[in-house]
Design an enzyme around this catalytic site. Structure first.
Site, PDB file in Angstrom:
ATOM      1  N   GLU A  37       0.833  -1.210   0.000  1.00 48.73           N
ATOM      2  CA  GLU A  37       0.000   0.000   0.000  1.00 48.73           C
ATOM      3  C   GLU A  37       0.868   1.260   0.000  1.00 48.73           C
ATOM      4  O   GLU A  37       0.533   2.239  -0.664  1.00 48.73           O
ATOM      5  CB  GLU A  37      -0.955   0.013   1.206  1.00 48.73           C
ATOM      6  CG  GLU A  37      -2.076  -1.008   1.126  1.00 48.73           C
ATOM      7  CD  GLU A  37      -3.022  -0.781  -0.060  1.00 48.73           C
ATOM      8  OE1 GLU A  37      -2.990   0.309  -0.657  1.00 48.73           O
ATOM      9  OE2 GLU A  37      -3.770  -1.712  -0.394  1.00 48.73           O
ATOM     10  N   GLN A  42       0.942   6.931  -5.226  1.00 50.07           N
ATOM     11  CA  GLN A  42       1.635   7.695  -6.274  1.00 50.07           C
ATOM     12  C   GLN A  42       2.351   6.819  -7.302  1.00 50.07           C
ATOM     13  O   GLN A  42       3.153   7.310  -8.060  1.00 50.07           O
ATOM     14  CB  GLN A  42       2.687   8.667  -5.707  1.00 50.07           C
ATOM     15  CG  GLN A  42       2.400   9.238  -4.360  1.00 50.07           C
ATOM     16  CD  GLN A  42       1.743  10.581  -4.420  1.00 50.07           C
ATOM     17  OE1 GLN A  42       1.514  11.099  -5.484  1.00 50.07           O
ATOM     18  NE2 GLN A  42       1.426  11.126  -3.276  1.00 50.07           N
ATOM     19  N   THR A  43       2.139   5.515  -7.279  1.00 52.31           N
ATOM     20  CA  THR A  43       2.841   4.643  -8.239  1.00 52.31           C
ATOM     21  C   THR A  43       1.853   3.656  -8.857  1.00 52.31           C
ATOM     22  O   THR A  43       1.011   3.102  -8.144  1.00 52.31           O
ATOM     23  CB  THR A  43       3.959   3.848  -7.521  1.00 52.31           C
ATOM     24  OG1 THR A  43       4.772   4.767  -6.804  1.00 52.31           O
ATOM     25  CG2 THR A  43       4.826   3.084  -8.504  1.00 52.31           C
ATOM     26  N   GLY A  81      10.320   7.546  -5.726  1.00 53.35           N
ATOM     27  CA  GLY A  81      10.099   8.937  -5.301  1.00 53.35           C
ATOM     28  C   GLY A  81       9.444   9.033  -3.922  1.00 53.35           C
ATOM     29  O   GLY A  81       9.161   8.028  -3.276  1.00 53.35           O
ATOM     30  N   TYR A 120      -6.211   5.757   5.326  1.00 49.57           N
ATOM     31  CA  TYR A 120      -6.381   4.801   4.233  1.00 49.57           C
ATOM     32  C   TYR A 120      -5.530   3.537   4.464  1.00 49.57           C
ATOM     33  O   TYR A 120      -6.032   2.409   4.380  1.00 49.57           O
ATOM     34  CB  TYR A 120      -6.036   5.442   2.870  1.00 49.57           C
ATOM     35  CG  TYR A 120      -5.889   4.380   1.832  1.00 49.57           C
ATOM     36  CD1 TYR A 120      -7.019   3.730   1.340  1.00 49.57           C
ATOM     37  CD2 TYR A 120      -4.635   3.947   1.407  1.00 49.57           C
ATOM     38  CE1 TYR A 120      -6.906   2.680   0.449  1.00 49.57           C
ATOM     39  CE2 TYR A 120      -4.502   2.908   0.526  1.00 49.57           C
ATOM     40  CZ  TYR A 120      -5.640   2.279   0.039  1.00 49.57           C
ATOM     41  OH  TYR A 120      -5.524   1.231  -0.818  1.00 49.57           O
ATOM     42  N   ASP A 138      -9.662   5.462  -0.726  1.00 50.33           N
ATOM     43  CA  ASP A 138      -8.643   6.169  -1.512  1.00 50.33           C
ATOM     44  C   ASP A 138      -9.342   6.933  -2.650  1.00 50.33           C
ATOM     45  O   ASP A 138     -10.586   7.000  -2.702  1.00 50.33           O
ATOM     46  CB  ASP A 138      -7.588   5.194  -2.046  1.00 50.33           C
ATOM     47  CG  ASP A 138      -8.145   4.229  -3.085  1.00 50.33           C
ATOM     48  OD1 ASP A 138      -9.387   4.210  -3.295  1.00 50.33           O
ATOM     49  OD2 ASP A 138      -7.360   3.509  -3.711  1.00 50.33           O
ATOM     50  N   GLU A 182     -11.247  -3.960  -1.034  1.00 51.41           N
ATOM     51  CA  GLU A 182     -10.402  -4.202  -2.211  1.00 51.41           C
ATOM     52  C   GLU A 182     -11.221  -4.164  -3.498  1.00 51.41           C
ATOM     53  O   GLU A 182     -10.768  -3.682  -4.533  1.00 51.41           O
ATOM     54  CB  GLU A 182      -9.747  -5.577  -2.106  1.00 51.41           C
ATOM     55  CG  GLU A 182      -8.437  -5.564  -1.371  1.00 51.41           C
ATOM     56  CD  GLU A 182      -7.649  -6.829  -1.648  1.00 51.41           C
ATOM     57  OE1 GLU A 182      -6.728  -6.791  -2.468  1.00 51.41           O
ATOM     58  OE2 GLU A 182      -7.990  -7.868  -1.056  1.00 51.41           O
ATOM     59  N   CYS A 200     -18.802   1.700 -18.190  1.00 54.80           N
ATOM     60  CA  CYS A 200     -20.095   1.410 -17.544  1.00 54.80           C
ATOM     61  C   CYS A 200     -20.731   0.124 -18.076  1.00 54.80           C
ATOM     62  O   CYS A 200     -21.430  -0.580 -17.330  1.00 54.80           O
ATOM     63  CB  CYS A 200     -21.043   2.589 -17.720  1.00 54.80           C
ATOM     64  SG  CYS A 200     -20.402   4.110 -16.999  1.00 54.80           S
ATOM     65  N   SER A 299       5.634  17.398  -5.125  1.00 50.25           N
ATOM     66  CA  SER A 299       4.229  17.721  -4.818  1.00 50.25           C
ATOM     67  C   SER A 299       3.987  19.232  -4.719  1.00 50.25           C
ATOM     68  O   SER A 299       2.964  19.713  -5.165  1.00 50.25           O
ATOM     69  CB  SER A 299       3.772  17.001  -3.544  1.00 50.25           C
ATOM     70  OG  SER A 299       4.700  17.218  -2.529  1.00 50.25           O
TER      71      SER A 299
HETATM   72  S1  SF4 Z   1     -21.844   2.609 -13.927  1.00 53.92           S
HETATM   73 FE1  SF4 Z   1     -20.114   3.675 -14.747  1.00 53.92          FE
HETATM   74  S2  SF4 Z   1     -19.941   5.555 -13.562  1.00 53.92           S
HETATM   75 FE2  SF4 Z   1     -21.293   4.180 -12.448  1.00 53.92          FE
HETATM   76  S3  SF4 Z   1     -19.952   3.148 -10.983  1.00 53.92           S
HETATM   77 FE3  SF4 Z   1     -20.095   1.865 -12.811  1.00 53.92          FE
HETATM   78  S4  SF4 Z   1     -18.358   2.475 -14.095  1.00 53.92           S
HETATM   79 FE4  SF4 Z   1     -18.660   4.060 -12.553  1.00 53.92          FE
END
Ligand code: SF4
Length: 348
Positions: A37, A42-43, A81, A120, A138, A182, A200, A299
């Protein structure tokens, strides 16, 4: 805002089918989760994996980390970094050895007290390694929730983060808190993407998602721009002799603390001005071609770098400097990524 129907069943079913096979997931000990973690902040995952494997080979236990030399530790981190992360890992490992017999405590509050472990990371270790019912929120999770709830709150605001965290916990199944946390992160990394269109069509939560229903997924999350970075002009001089390059260790505190660098002045200097500074150090040189300009973004600061390249005539070693061969600069001294543009000279 009214709550959503439960998201955990569809989310977990998707996660168990689609989770990436990652080394720290195969053996999720508290130490493995902790180191992974911290590396992943940042990676990108693909970039961090090589570091993770090497780290666990060299430092398989918290005690090994506590006892590791500073140079070796920096070398294992070279390229990732934000070196304060690795220094905090070691500070925390020493506390864990002194106070907890070398094992991370299975207690969210005690984890939070360790250097470098914020909400986190404590949540990730607590839920994944110890199965504690705690959140691990996160940027991925904030993005997913801002879209699921079609909420235009600024995700940089602590108030909004607190509200989203409450929603995260409303949906967390007590029997599988780690898998659920997770799964949310994985959904954000693989499907509900940060840049460009989220996928989606492949999302297990699409039927519940309010941003999708409203056609607003591309407008979310709302994230106020961070403060502009300070620009710092820097002059770097690569001075080479038969003994290697002239390098110095940075101060033990502050930016890039304790790491190594070529001669560096935190101002923009012309070649005659650099010559004058070198004269003051007792270094006589013959100039080569100037180096290309480079930029490095921290940063809060941006270094705009001008580089000069020269060959030293026989010189006494100036106080506070050392000669390092390209081999030593590859395997022994840690050069931060800020000097990436010059590594091609320094490590050849
Ligand atoms: S439907 Fe699209 S916008 Fe909504 S949580 Fe799923 S991937 Fe994200």
């Amino acid at each position: 805002m009214s709550t959503l129907e439960p998201i955990a069943p569809a989310l977990l079913a998707w996660f168990y089918q689609n989770a990436r096979s990652l080394p720290f997931r195969q053996d999720p000990t508290p130490y493995h989760i902790w180191v992974s973690e911290i590396m992943l902040q940042q990676t990108r995952v693909a970039a961090a994996l090589e570091y993770y494997e090497r780290w666990m080979k060299e430092l398989p236990t918290i005690q090994d980390l506590a006892e590791c030399s500073e140079e070796k530790l920096h070398k294992l981190w070279e390229g990732l970094g934000y070196y304060s992360r690795v220094r905090n890992l070691q500070k925390a490992a020493r506390i864990v050895c002194e106070q907890y017999g070398g094992e991370l405590p299975a207690d969210y509050k005690k984890l939070l007290e360790l250097p470098g472990i914020g909400e986190y990371t404590a949540g990730a270790i607590g839920s994944i390694a110890f199965h504690l019912p705690v959140p691990a929120v996160d940027g991925n999770v904030l993005r997913v929730f801002s879209r699921l709830y079609n909420n235009s709150g600024d995700i940089m605001s602590p108030k909004v983060k607190k509200e989203f965290t409450e929603w995260v916990m409303e949906h967390q199944p007590p029997e599988t808190p780690g898998d659920y946390n997770e799964a949310l992160m994985e959904l954000g990394a693989l499907i509900c993407l940060p840049n460009g269109e989220p996928l989606c069509e492949q999302c297990p939560l699409a039927h519940l998602c309010r941003a999708r229903a409203a056609g607003k997924q591309m407008e979310l999350p709302v994230k106020k721009a961070a403060k502009a970075r300070r620009i710092q002009t820097v002059t770097v001089a690569l001075i080479r002799s038969e003994a290697g390059f002239l390098v110095q260790q940075r101060p033990k505190k502050g930016l890039l603390a304790g790491l190594w660098q070529p001669i560096l002045f935190e101002e923009c200097l012309t070649q005659p001005q650099v010559q004058q500074r070198l004269n003051e150090l007792g270094v006589q040189v013959e100039w080569d071609e100037p180096l290309a300009q480079a930029k490095h973004v921290f940063s809060h600061i941006e270094w705009h770098m001008f580089g000069w390249h020269a060959t030293a005539k026989a010189v006494p070693l100036p106080k506070g400097y050392t000669w390092a061969t390209p081999d030593q600069l590859t395997s022994e001294y840690t050069l931060p990524n800020a000097f990436k543009a010059y590594k091609i000279f320094l490590q050849q």
